[in-house]
Write a protein that holds these residues in place. Structure first.
Motif, PDB file in Angstrom:
ATOM      1  N   ARG A 140      46.204-114.744 -84.662  1.00  0.00           N
ATOM      2  CA  ARG A 140      45.157-115.678 -84.208  1.00  0.00           C
ATOM      3  C   ARG A 140      45.437-117.120 -84.595  1.00  0.00           C
ATOM      4  NH1 ARG A 140      39.764-111.952 -84.807  1.00  0.00           N
ATOM      5  NH2 ARG A 140      40.470-110.498 -83.227  1.00  0.00           N
ATOM      6  N   GLU A 141      46.413-117.338 -85.444  1.00  0.00           N
ATOM      7  CA  GLU A 141      46.815-118.701 -85.793  1.00  0.00           C
ATOM      8  C   GLU A 141      47.604-119.261 -84.602  1.00  0.00           C
ATOM      9  OE1 GLU A 141      46.115-120.469 -88.530  1.00  0.00           O
ATOM     10  OE2 GLU A 141      44.939-118.797 -89.302  1.00  0.00           O
ATOM     11  N   PRO A 142      47.228-120.430 -84.100  1.00  0.00           N
ATOM     12  CA  PRO A 142      47.873-120.959 -82.888  1.00  0.00           C
ATOM     13  C   PRO A 142      49.396-121.061 -82.974  1.00  0.00           C
ATOM     14  CG  PRO A 142      45.937-122.256 -83.434  1.00  0.00           C
ATOM     15  CD  PRO A 142      46.152-121.307 -84.575  1.00  0.00           C
ATOM     16  N   GLY A 143      49.924-121.534 -84.070  1.00  0.00           N
ATOM     17  CA  GLY A 143      51.374-121.675 -84.200  1.00  0.00           C
ATOM     18  C   GLY A 143      52.085-120.333 -84.189  1.00  0.00           C
ATOM     19  N   VAL A 144      51.522-119.382 -84.896  1.00  0.00           N
ATOM     20  CA  VAL A 144      52.106-118.042 -84.947  1.00  0.00           C
ATOM     21  C   VAL A 144      52.028-117.386 -83.575  1.00  0.00           C
ATOM     22  CG1 VAL A 144      51.897-115.727 -85.960  1.00  0.00           C
ATOM     23  CG2 VAL A 144      51.604-117.755 -87.403  1.00  0.00           C
ATOM     24  N   ALA A 145      50.888-117.519 -82.926  1.00  0.00           N
ATOM     25  CA  ALA A 145      50.713-116.932 -81.591  1.00  0.00           C
ATOM     26  C   ALA A 145      51.729-117.501 -80.606  1.00  0.00           C
ATOM     27  CB  ALA A 145      49.296-117.162 -81.094  1.00  0.00           C
ATOM     28  N   GLU A 146      51.971-118.801 -80.685  1.00  0.00           N
ATOM     29  CA  GLU A 146      52.920-119.438 -79.775  1.00  0.00           C
ATOM     30  C   GLU A 146      54.337-118.925 -79.999  1.00  0.00           C
ATOM     31  OE1 GLU A 146      54.729-123.812 -78.670  1.00  0.00           O
ATOM     32  OE2 GLU A 146      52.912-123.707 -79.882  1.00  0.00           O
ATOM     33  N   VAL A 147      54.762-118.852 -81.251  1.00  0.00           N
ATOM     34  CA  VAL A 147      56.117-118.382 -81.547  1.00  0.00           C
ATOM     35  C   VAL A 147      56.270-116.914 -81.159  1.00  0.00           C
ATOM     36  CG1 VAL A 147      57.794-117.951 -83.380  1.00  0.00           C
ATOM     37  CG2 VAL A 147      56.499-120.080 -83.354  1.00  0.00           C
ATOM     38  N   ARG A 148      55.257-116.092 -81.458  1.00  0.00           N
ATOM     39  CA  ARG A 148      55.319-114.677 -81.078  1.00  0.00           C
ATOM     40  C   ARG A 148      55.423-114.519 -79.563  1.00  0.00           C
ATOM     41  NH1 ARG A 148      51.636-110.890 -82.156  1.00  0.00           N
ATOM     42  NH2 ARG A 148      53.179-109.345 -82.736  1.00  0.00           N
ATOM     43  N   GLU A 149      54.689-115.336 -78.826  1.00  0.00           N
ATOM     44  CA  GLU A 149      54.739-115.253 -77.367  1.00  0.00           C
ATOM     45  C   GLU A 149      56.125-115.642 -76.853  1.00  0.00           C
ATOM     46  OE1 GLU A 149      52.596-117.063 -73.387  1.00  0.00           O
ATOM     47  OE2 GLU A 149      51.705-117.445 -75.350  1.00  0.00           O
ATOM     48  N   ARG A 150      56.675-116.714 -77.401  1.00  0.00           N
ATOM     49  CA  ARG A 150      58.014-117.139 -76.975  1.00  0.00           C
ATOM     50  C   ARG A 150      59.061-116.075 -77.288  1.00  0.00           C
ATOM     51  NH1 ARG A 150      58.871-123.548 -78.184  1.00  0.00           N
ATOM     52  NH2 ARG A 150      57.079-124.277 -77.003  1.00  0.00           N
ATOM     53  N   LEU A 151      58.960-115.485 -78.467  1.00  0.00           N
ATOM     54  CA  LEU A 151      59.912-114.434 -78.825  1.00  0.00           C
ATOM     55  C   LEU A 151      59.788-113.233 -77.896  1.00  0.00           C
ATOM     56  CD1 LEU A 151      59.801-114.404 -82.730  1.00  0.00           C
ATOM     57  CD2 LEU A 151      61.728-115.051 -81.276  1.00  0.00           C
ATOM     58  N   SER A 152      58.566-112.834 -77.615  1.00  0.00           N
ATOM     59  CA  SER A 152      58.388-111.652 -76.768  1.00  0.00           C
ATOM     60  C   SER A 152      58.860-111.898 -75.346  1.00  0.00           C
ATOM     61  CB  SER A 152      56.926-111.203 -76.782  1.00  0.00           C
ATOM     62  OG  SER A 152      56.103-112.138 -76.124  1.00  0.00           O
ATOM     63  N   ASN A 153      58.806-113.140 -74.886  1.00  0.00           N
ATOM     64  CA  ASN A 153      59.231-113.455 -73.525  1.00  0.00           C
ATOM     65  C   ASN A 153      60.719-113.759 -73.401  1.00  0.00           C
ATOM     66  OD1 ASN A 153      56.643-113.177 -72.499  1.00  0.00           O
ATOM     67  ND2 ASN A 153      56.146-115.312 -72.871  1.00  0.00           N
ATOM     68  N   THR A 154      61.401-113.948 -74.517  1.00  0.00           N
ATOM     69  CA  THR A 154      62.810-114.344 -74.441  1.00  0.00           C
ATOM     70  C   THR A 154      63.693-113.400 -75.249  1.00  0.00           C
ATOM     71  OG1 THR A 154      62.500-115.919 -76.251  1.00  0.00           O
ATOM     72  CG2 THR A 154      62.314-116.784 -74.023  1.00  0.00           C
ATOM     73  N   VAL A 155      63.863-113.683 -76.505  1.00  0.00           N
ATOM     74  CA  VAL A 155      64.815-112.961 -77.346  1.00  0.00           C
ATOM     75  C   VAL A 155      64.495-111.479 -77.443  1.00  0.00           C
ATOM     76  CG1 VAL A 155      65.770-112.794 -79.666  1.00  0.00           C
ATOM     77  CG2 VAL A 155      65.331-115.034 -78.665  1.00  0.00           C
ATOM     78  N   LEU A 156      63.254-111.138 -77.684  1.00  0.00           N
ATOM     79  CA  LEU A 156      62.901-109.732 -77.847  1.00  0.00           C
ATOM     80  C   LEU A 156      62.871-109.002 -76.512  1.00  0.00           C
ATOM     81  CD1 LEU A 156      60.177-110.053 -80.617  1.00  0.00           C
ATOM     82  CD2 LEU A 156      62.608-109.594 -80.861  1.00  0.00           C
ATOM     83  N   ALA A 157      62.632-109.717 -75.439  1.00  0.00           N
ATOM     84  CA  ALA A 157      62.616-109.090 -74.112  1.00  0.00           C
ATOM     85  C   ALA A 157      63.998-108.570 -73.738  1.00  0.00           C
ATOM     86  CB  ALA A 157      62.124-110.083 -73.066  1.00  0.00           C
ATOM     87  N   GLU A 158      65.051-109.229 -74.199  1.00  0.00           N
ATOM     88  CA  GLU A 158      66.395-108.777 -73.846  1.00  0.00           C
ATOM     89  C   GLU A 158      66.751-107.471 -74.537  1.00  0.00           C
ATOM     90  OE1 GLU A 158      69.821-110.936 -76.437  1.00  0.00           O
ATOM     91  OE2 GLU A 158      68.734-112.195 -75.059  1.00  0.00           O
ATOM     92  N   ASN A 159      66.050-107.100 -75.614  1.00  0.00           N
ATOM     93  CA  ASN A 159      66.282-105.799 -76.259  1.00  0.00           C
ATOM     94  C   ASN A 159      65.967-104.656 -75.330  1.00  0.00           C
ATOM     95  OD1 ASN A 159      67.278-106.521 -78.729  1.00  0.00           O
ATOM     96  ND2 ASN A 159      65.320-106.433 -79.771  1.00  0.00           N
TER      97      ASN A 159
END
Length: 51
Positions: A25-44
């Motif tokens: 729920r912290e805005p900064g954490v939510a943003e980084v988690r979203e970016r990771l899930s859409n990019t680096v982690l999505a390629e897994n």
């Protein structure tokens, strides 16, 4: 899409992603988690790793 060749880095980012879920729920954490899930982690899910 971001191509990350290092399996070790990818695993560490995934570990951070999981541990940061408690702070989603912290805005900064939510943003980084979203970016990771859409990019680096999505390629897994789309690539096969050999160990």
């Amino acid at each position: 899409m971001v191509v990350l060749g290092s399996g070790r880095v990818r695993r560490r980012l995934y570990d951070w992603y999981r541990e940061a879920a408690a702070f989603h729920r912290e805005p900064g954490v939510a943003e980084v988690r979203e970016r990771l899930s859409n990019t680096v982690l999505a390629e897994n899910t789309t690539s096969k790793e050999t160990t």
